[in-house]
Write a protein that holds these residues in place. Structure first.
Motif: not given
Ligand SMILES: [Zn+2]
Length: 205
Positions: A24, A50, A52, A100
């Motif tokens: 990831e 992703s 964050h 996510h």
């Molecule tokens: Zn993550």
């Protein structure tokens, strides 16, 4: 021992298992050179991308959602996060699954901001989901805090044609937690497993 070495050892010890490698990548659109170096280190069967962090006010420091909520209005944090996701999927091509998308919702500051209302962000989520679908990616259904079924519905409506499942476990005992419910939700929204357990789930029509 390095990650890829550990994978090789596991494959040697359990030849009856098919063990995929994966990564990831956080904020890959901001760190193209560093990301290329990591990806060049070996073969990775599945690469997730992703987001964050976002900049704090002032712009020279970054924080994860809990820190962002301390410094910016809660609704603005979610809007900024989802908008940046749209940039992430447009500007980076090193990953095939968006992880996510609901990350800031995990940390929503209910005490100060009241209950989270997903419908207040429908436009932003739909925009980011459309951009993700148009980039040909799959959407991860993270079960750490179960993905809101409405986001999955929007994903399908905006053209998303594949999903994956991730438990974001961080410890062995939590791997695949919530997968039964997540799979039921995906099926209810028209997604089905492929021929192999490790395949992406595609849409029926
Ligand atoms: Zn993550």
């Amino acid at each position: 021992m390095g990650y890829l070495e550990a994978i090789e050892e596991c494959r040697d010890r359990f030849p009856e298992l098919r063990i995929l490698s994966g990564l990831e990548m956080g904020e890959p659109h901001w760190h193209a050179a560093a990301i290329a170096k990591v990806l060049g280190a070996g073969r990775f069967d599945r690469v997730l991308g992703s987001l964050h962090c976002l900049p704090l006010p002032g712009g020279d420091r970054f924080a994860e959602p809990p820190g962002l909520y301390e410094h910016r209005e809660a609704t603005e944090v979610v809007r900024a996060y989802v908008s940046e996701v749209a940039k992430l999927v447009s500007e980076s091509d090193v990953f095939s699954v968006l992880a996510h998308i609901d990350y800031p919702i995990r940390y929503w500051p209910q005490q100060t901001a009241g209950p989270f209302e997903l419908s207040a962000f429908e436009e932003e989520f739909r925009f980011a989901l459309r951009a993700t679908a148009q980039s040909g990616r799959a959407l991860e259904i993270s079960t750490r805090i179960p993905l809101h079924a409405t986001i999955l519905r929007w994903w399908r409506e905006e053209g998303g044609d594949a999903v994956t499942f991730g438990s974001d476990a961080h410890e062995p005992s939590a791997i695949a937690r919530g997968f039964r419910e997540a799979a039921q939700m995906a099926e209810a929204h028209g997604f089905r497993p492929g021929p192999n357990p490790y395949d992406l789930w595609g849409r029926l029509n």
